[in-house]
Design a protein around this motif. Structure first.
Motif, mmCIF file in Angstrom:
data_model
loop_
_atom_site.group_PDB
_atom_site.id
_atom_site.type_symbol
_atom_site.label_atom_id
_atom_site.label_comp_id
_atom_site.label_asym_id
_atom_site.label_seq_id
_atom_site.Cartn_x
_atom_site.Cartn_y
_atom_site.Cartn_z
ATOM 1 N N THR A 79 35.771 48.696 38.122
ATOM 2 C CA THR A 79 36.205 47.223 38.012
ATOM 3 C C THR A 79 34.937 46.508 38.338
ATOM 4 O O THR A 79 34.266 46.688 39.573
ATOM 5 N N ALA A 80 34.562 45.343 37.768
ATOM 6 C CA ALA A 80 33.450 44.454 38.191
ATOM 7 C C ALA A 80 34.055 43.368 39.045
ATOM 8 O O ALA A 80 34.693 42.229 38.599
ATOM 9 N N MET A 81 34.081 43.691 40.484
ATOM 10 C CA MET A 81 34.394 42.755 41.401
ATOM 11 C C MET A 81 33.804 42.864 42.721
ATOM 12 O O MET A 81 33.346 44.117 42.722
ATOM 13 N N PRO A 82 33.877 41.784 43.502
ATOM 14 C CA PRO A 82 33.116 42.177 44.983
ATOM 15 C C PRO A 82 34.022 43.256 45.661
ATOM 16 O O PRO A 82 35.104 43.284 45.574
ATOM 17 N N HIS A 83 32.863 44.215 46.277
ATOM 18 C CA HIS A 83 33.520 45.313 46.817
ATOM 19 C C HIS A 83 34.408 44.982 47.955
ATOM 20 O O HIS A 83 35.437 45.767 48.009
ATOM 21 N N ARG A 84 34.400 43.536 48.650
ATOM 22 C CA ARG A 84 35.342 43.342 49.658
ATOM 23 C C ARG A 84 36.854 43.291 49.361
ATOM 24 O O ARG A 84 37.844 43.224 49.849
ATOM 25 N N TRP A 92 38.322 45.650 47.162
ATOM 26 C CA TRP A 92 38.676 46.940 46.873
ATOM 27 C C TRP A 92 39.972 47.321 47.457
ATOM 28 O O TRP A 92 40.942 47.665 46.596
ATOM 29 N N ALA A 93 40.474 46.983 48.713
ATOM 30 C CA ALA A 93 41.650 47.609 49.227
ATOM 31 C C ALA A 93 42.945 46.676 48.548
ATOM 32 O O ALA A 93 43.820 47.261 48.244
ATOM 33 N N THR A 94 42.606 45.384 48.113
ATOM 34 C CA THR A 94 43.758 44.561 47.615
ATOM 35 C C THR A 94 44.002 45.048 46.496
ATOM 36 O O THR A 94 45.206 45.604 45.932
ATOM 37 N N ARG A 95 43.101 45.448 45.401
ATOM 38 C CA ARG A 95 43.177 45.987 44.207
ATOM 39 C C ARG A 95 43.879 47.286 44.293
ATOM 40 O O ARG A 95 44.706 47.855 43.537
ATOM 41 N N ARG A 96 43.390 47.911 45.175
ATOM 42 C CA ARG A 96 43.787 49.573 45.346
ATOM 43 C C ARG A 96 45.435 49.369 45.534
ATOM 44 O O ARG A 96 46.108 50.349 45.063
ATOM 45 N N LEU A 119 37.684 53.342 32.760
ATOM 46 C CA LEU A 119 38.440 52.244 32.425
ATOM 47 C C LEU A 119 38.251 51.012 33.028
ATOM 48 O O LEU A 119 38.165 50.889 34.458
ATOM 49 N N ASP A 120 37.899 49.823 32.605
ATOM 50 C CA ASP A 120 37.783 48.549 33.060
ATOM 51 C C ASP A 120 39.181 48.374 33.517
ATOM 52 O O ASP A 120 40.318 48.872 33.209
ATOM 53 N N VAL A 121 39.314 47.355 34.476
ATOM 54 C CA VAL A 121 40.689 47.034 34.931
ATOM 55 C C VAL A 121 41.061 45.502 34.565
ATOM 56 O O VAL A 121 42.303 45.427 33.866
ATOM 57 N N ASP A 122 40.477 44.492 34.765
ATOM 58 C CA ASP A 122 40.855 43.108 34.504
ATOM 59 C C ASP A 122 41.121 42.941 32.947
ATOM 60 O O ASP A 122 39.987 43.166 32.275
ATOM 61 N N ASP A 123 42.290 42.509 32.401
ATOM 62 C CA ASP A 123 42.292 42.291 31.064
ATOM 63 C C ASP A 123 42.256 43.695 30.183
ATOM 64 O O ASP A 123 42.296 43.701 29.072
ATOM 65 N N VAL A 124 42.171 44.852 31.059
ATOM 66 C CA VAL A 124 42.322 46.071 30.191
ATOM 67 C C VAL A 124 43.639 46.817 30.588
ATOM 68 O O VAL A 124 44.576 47.340 29.920
ATOM 69 N N ILE A 125 43.709 47.205 31.869
ATOM 70 C CA ILE A 125 44.977 47.855 32.286
ATOM 71 C C ILE A 125 45.774 47.003 33.229
ATOM 72 O O ILE A 125 46.959 47.288 33.290
ATOM 73 N N LEU A 126 45.142 45.853 33.846
ATOM 74 C CA LEU A 126 45.693 44.839 34.408
ATOM 75 C C LEU A 126 45.859 43.331 33.594
ATOM 76 O O LEU A 126 44.594 43.000 33.116
ATOM 77 N N GLU A 127 46.686 42.683 33.334
ATOM 78 C CA GLU A 127 46.596 41.400 32.586
ATOM 79 C C GLU A 127 45.687 40.449 33.521
ATOM 80 O O GLU A 127 45.818 40.399 34.766
ATOM 81 N N PHE A 128 45.044 39.635 32.792
ATOM 82 C CA PHE A 128 44.222 38.655 33.423
ATOM 83 C C PHE A 128 44.237 37.323 32.933
ATOM 84 O O PHE A 128 44.540 36.279 33.471
ATOM 85 N N ASP A 188 38.919 33.725 44.776
ATOM 86 C CA ASP A 188 40.052 33.309 45.367
ATOM 87 C C ASP A 188 41.288 33.849 44.769
ATOM 88 O O ASP A 188 42.106 34.459 45.342
ATOM 89 N N PHE A 189 41.211 34.200 43.242
ATOM 90 C CA PHE A 189 42.294 34.783 42.457
ATOM 91 C C PHE A 189 42.319 36.206 43.086
ATOM 92 O O PHE A 189 43.407 36.915 43.227
ATOM 93 N N PHE A 190 41.135 36.850 43.223
ATOM 94 C CA PHE A 190 41.084 38.568 43.627
ATOM 95 C C PHE A 190 41.851 38.571 45.053
ATOM 96 O O PHE A 190 42.232 39.479 45.420
ATOM 97 N N VAL A 191 41.875 37.563 45.995
ATOM 98 C CA VAL A 191 42.274 37.560 47.040
ATOM 99 C C VAL A 191 43.731 37.791 47.014
ATOM 100 O O VAL A 191 44.477 38.452 47.632
ATOM 101 N N VAL A 192 44.513 37.099 46.065
ATOM 102 C CA VAL A 192 46.017 37.054 45.752
ATOM 103 C C VAL A 192 46.265 37.819 44.693
ATOM 104 O O VAL A 192 47.456 37.381 44.075
ATOM 105 N N GLN A 193 45.531 38.773 44.001
ATOM 106 C CA GLN A 193 45.726 39.057 42.836
ATOM 107 C C GLN A 193 46.992 39.897 42.732
ATOM 108 O O GLN A 193 47.828 40.161 41.810
ATOM 109 N N ASP A 194 47.438 40.476 43.715
ATOM 110 C CA ASP A 194 48.690 41.203 43.884
ATOM 111 C C ASP A 194 49.936 40.248 43.532
ATOM 112 O O ASP A 194 51.080 40.778 43.241
#
Length: 217
Positions: free
Chosen positions: A111-116, A118-122, A24-33, A79-85
């Motif tokens: 998910t297609a996003m910079p590896h850095r 990962w922890a925030t998304r997890r 499963l992709d994440v953005d706009d599939v299981i999480l709203e984007f 920058d959005f990914f930094v504060v995605q939570d």
């Protein structure tokens, strides 16, 4: 092996499985984007206009009315990914549907996003009890899906909102069952026709039978 070394490392840490595989992709599939991202842009002095099926070229500086250059859009997304939570929530019915399928299948999030990030998304996914293995990739998704499947000829289904990711999967895992699903379908009318062999799903609540059939559940 995935052609992204960090993705390959993440895959190698997963326990081997011969269960049917749902990726499963994440953005706009299981999480709203598409719903929260325009609000985030406004908080940064920009706006998103839905003129085409893309971010680049559709983000505008609210003060000047000018299109944001590609590098600015890239930075805003990062920058959005930094504060995605602070902004993202699960798509309607996604968690329940995935949990039902996961009773008889291996579920992996790709998910297609910079590896850095990962922890925030997890942390964000865990908050919503979406505690499936999470892989990040900065390259094409097809090779990662092939590596996930391994040598076992098990059924594979892949769900993404971006046609080019689904095409990448088709080119790499020729018998994969491919599904296009968007948490927010407001941009679907701007999207080119889907390539052959890709099934369109309108919403999560109706997706379970199609996915289960594809995986032989």
């Amino acid at each position: 092996m995935s052609d992204d070394p960090e993705t390959a490392r993440q895959i190698a840490e997963l326990a081997a499985s011969d269960l049917p595989l749902l990726v499963l992709d994440v953005d706009d599939v299981i999480l709203e984007f598409i719903r929260p991202f325009p609000r985030y842009l406004q908080s940064r002095g920009y706006e998103l206009r839905f003129d085409s099926f893309a971010l680049n070229g559709n983000v505008f500086d609210r003060a000047t009315g000018e299109r944001a250059p590609k590098e600015v859009v890239h930075q805003l997304v990062d920058d959005f990914f930094v504060v995605q939570d602070e902004w993202q929530e699960p798509a309607e019915d996604a968690a329940e549907t995935i949990a039902n399928i996961a009773r008889a299948a291996e579920v992996v999030l790709l998910t297609a996003m910079p590896h850095r990030h990962w922890a925030t998304r997890r942390k964000l996914l865990d908050r919503f009890e979406l505690d499936y293995p999470l892989l990040t990739t900065e390259r094409a998704k097809g090779p990662a899906i092939k590596a996930l499947r391994g040598n076992h000829p098990r059924p594979v289904a892949f769900i993404d909102d971006m046609p080019y990711n689904l095409v990448s999967a088709r080119e790499t895992v020729h018998d994969a069952h491919l599904f296009h699903l968007m948490a927010d379908t407001s941009m679907r009318a701007l999207m080119p026709p889907l390539p052959d062999g890709i099934t369109m799903l309108d919403q999560w609540r109706d997706a379970e039978p199609e996915i289960s059939r594809a995986l032989g559940l």
